[in-house]
Design a protein around this motif. Structure first.
Motif, short mmCIF file in Angstrom:
data_model
loop_
_atom_site.label_atom_id
_atom_site.label_comp_id
_atom_site.label_asym_id
_atom_site.label_seq_id
_atom_site.Cartn_x
_atom_site.Cartn_y
_atom_site.Cartn_z
N ILE A 109 4.75 9.58 -7.44
CA ILE A 109 3.57 8.84 -7.00
C ILE A 109 4.03 7.69 -6.12
O ILE A 109 5.01 7.01 -6.42
CB ILE A 109 2.70 8.36 -8.17
N HIS A 110 3.30 7.52 -5.01
CA HIS A 110 3.66 6.51 -4.03
C HIS A 110 2.45 5.63 -3.76
O HIS A 110 1.35 6.15 -3.54
CB HIS A 110 4.12 7.21 -2.74
N PRO A 111 2.63 4.30 -3.74
CA PRO A 111 1.46 3.41 -3.63
C PRO A 111 1.02 3.15 -2.19
O PRO A 111 0.80 2.01 -1.80
CB PRO A 111 1.94 2.13 -4.32
N ALA A 112 0.88 4.20 -1.41
CA ALA A 112 0.30 4.11 -0.06
C ALA A 112 -0.27 5.48 0.27
O ALA A 112 -0.02 6.46 -0.43
CB ALA A 112 1.36 3.71 0.97
N GLN B 126 -6.02 3.20 -9.42
CA GLN B 126 -6.26 4.58 -8.98
C GLN B 126 -5.07 5.49 -9.30
O GLN B 126 -5.24 6.67 -9.60
CB GLN B 126 -6.57 4.63 -7.47
N GLU B 127 -3.85 4.92 -9.24
CA GLU B 127 -2.66 5.71 -9.60
C GLU B 127 -2.83 6.29 -11.00
O GLU B 127 -2.49 7.45 -11.27
CB GLU B 127 -1.40 4.84 -9.56
N HIS B 128 -3.38 5.44 -11.89
CA HIS B 128 -3.50 5.86 -13.29
C HIS B 128 -4.51 6.97 -13.47
O HIS B 128 -4.50 7.65 -14.50
CB HIS B 128 -3.86 4.64 -14.16
N GLY C 119 10.82 1.03 -14.34
CA GLY C 119 10.16 -0.27 -14.49
C GLY C 119 9.22 -0.35 -15.67
O GLY C 119 9.47 0.23 -16.74
N GLY C 120 8.11 -1.04 -15.44
CA GLY C 120 7.17 -1.36 -16.51
C GLY C 120 6.50 -0.16 -17.15
O GLY C 120 6.14 -0.19 -18.33
N GLY C 121 6.29 0.87 -16.36
CA GLY C 121 5.80 2.11 -16.95
C GLY C 121 4.30 2.20 -17.16
O GLY C 121 3.85 2.88 -18.09
N THR C 122 3.49 1.56 -16.29
CA THR C 122 2.04 1.71 -16.50
C THR C 122 1.58 3.13 -16.15
O THR C 122 0.64 3.63 -16.78
CB THR C 122 1.23 0.67 -15.69
N ASN C 123 2.23 3.76 -15.19
CA ASN C 123 1.88 5.16 -14.92
C ASN C 123 2.27 6.05 -16.09
O ASN C 123 1.52 6.96 -16.47
CB ASN C 123 2.54 5.65 -13.63
N LEU C 124 3.45 5.79 -16.64
CA LEU C 124 3.85 6.52 -17.84
C LEU C 124 2.78 6.36 -18.91
O LEU C 124 2.38 7.34 -19.56
CB LEU C 124 5.19 5.99 -18.36
C1 GRF Z 1 3.86 2.27 -8.86
O1 GRF Z 1 3.18 1.49 -7.92
C2 GRF Z 1 4.30 3.57 -8.24
O2 GRF Z 1 3.42 4.03 -7.27
C3 GRF Z 1 5.61 3.20 -7.61
O3 GRF Z 1 6.20 2.30 -8.52
C4 GRF Z 1 5.19 1.65 -9.27
C5 GRF Z 1 5.52 1.90 -10.72
O4 GRF Z 1 4.69 1.19 -11.58
N1 GRF Z 1 6.37 4.38 -7.31
P1 GRF Z 1 4.73 1.51 -13.14
O5 GRF Z 1 6.17 1.34 -13.60
O6 GRF Z 1 4.21 2.87 -13.37
O7 GRF Z 1 3.84 0.45 -13.74
#
Ligand code: GRF
Length: 220
Positions: free
Chosen positions: A111-114, A176-178, A13-18
Motif C-alpha cells: 500500500i502506497h499513500p499516493a 482510506q488505506e484502512h 512502523g506503527g502498524g495501523t494498516n496491520l
Molecule cells: C502508510 O501510510 C503506508 O501507506 C505506507 O507506510 C505507512 C504505514 O503506516 N507504506 P502504518 O504502519 O500502517 O500505520
C-alpha cells in the motif's frame, strides 16, 4: 467456510494498516487470516499489535545481514515456515529483491499513500502538497521489480485542502488505506483478482463508488 488465505504481513512502523487487517480477519466470514507478522525493526509498534491479537511474530533485523538478498532469503524462509500464501507489505520500509519476488510471484502486495503513478517513493504527502495537486489518495498494488510500479488493484481518492500539512493529508489518506487494504486482500482471497500485464481485472466486476470528484467545487 473453505480454507482462509494465509497472509504474511511485513511491517516496519506503527502498524495501523496491520491493525485494520487484524480487525477484518476477526470477522469469521473474512476469507483470509494472518499467519505471521514480521518486522525488520525490533521497535515496530506492529509487533505489539500482533502479539496483542495472538498472532505469531518474528523480528528479522535487516542490520544483521550482509546485504538485501541475504535479508530477503531469511524473510522467505520465515514466510514459508508459516505457510504464507500472500505477502502483505504494510509500511515495510525495505526494498524487496528478486529473492522475494521469485519466491512469491504476483503474491506480494503493497500500500502506497499516493495516487500512483503520481508520487512514488518517500514523503509523498508533502510532494502532493508541494506540487499543488487537488487530490491525492492511496493505492494497493502488486509488487514488481520497481519502486511502487506494480499493477494497481484498488485506489481511494481524497481531496487536498488549502492549509493541509503533510500530517493532516497523511491522516486523511490513512483513513482510506484502512478501508482499501482489507478490501484488496478480500478480493484476492476470493479469487476475483486477475492480472494480465499491467491490467488488473476484478471478476465479477465491482463498480466504482462514484462517478467523479471535482476540487474545487463547481458550485461555491
Ligand atoms: C502508510 O501510510 C503506508 O501507506 C505506507 O507506510 C505507512 C504505514 O503506516 N507504506 P502504518 O504502519 O500502517 O500505520
Amino acid at each position: 467456510m473453505t480454507q482462509r488465505l494465509r497472509l504474511g504481513v511485513l511491517a516496519s512502523g506503527g502498524g495501523t494498516n496491520l491493525q485494520a487487517i487484524i480487525d477484518r480477519c476477526q470477522d469469521h466470514d473474512f476469507p483470509a487470516e494472518i499467519a505471521v507478522v514480521i518486522a525488520n525493526n525490533p521497535d515496530a509498534g506492529a509487533l505489539e499489535r500482533a502479539r496483542q491479537a495472538g498472532i505469531p511474530v518474528r523480528c528479522i533485523n535487516h542490520r544483521a545481514f550482509a546485504g538485501r538478498e541475504a535479508f530477503d532469503t531469511a524473510l522467505v524462509a520465515a514466510l514459508r515456515e508459516a505457510d504464507v500464501q500472500l505477502v502483505v507489505l504494510a509500511g515495510f520500509m525495505r526494498i524487496i529483491t528478486r529473492v522475494m519476488l521469485d519466491a512469491f510471484p504476483q503474491r506480494i502486495i503493497n500500500i502506497h499513500p499516493a495516487l500512483l503513478p503520481a508520487f512514488p517513493g518517500l514523503h509523498v504527502q508533502q510532494q502532493a502538497i508541494d506540487y499543488g495537486a487537488r487530490f491525492s489518495g492511496c493505492t494497493v498494488h502488486f509488487v514488481d521489480g520497481g519502486v511502487d510500479t506494480g499493477p494497481i488493484i484498488i485506489q481511494a481518492v481524497v481531496p487536498v485542502f488549502p492549509g493541509d500539512t503533510a500530517d493532516t493529508l497523511a491522516a486523511r489518506i490513512l483513513e482510506q488505506e484502512h478501508k482499501i487494504y482489507p478490501r484488496a486482500i478480500q478480493l484476492i482471497a476470493q479469487g476475483r483478482v486477475l492480472v494480465e500485464g499491467r491490467a488488473v481485472t476484478i471478476d465479477p466486476p465491482a463498480t466504482p463508488e462514484i462517478a467523479a470528484f471535482i476540487n474545487p467545487s463547481l458550485h461555491n
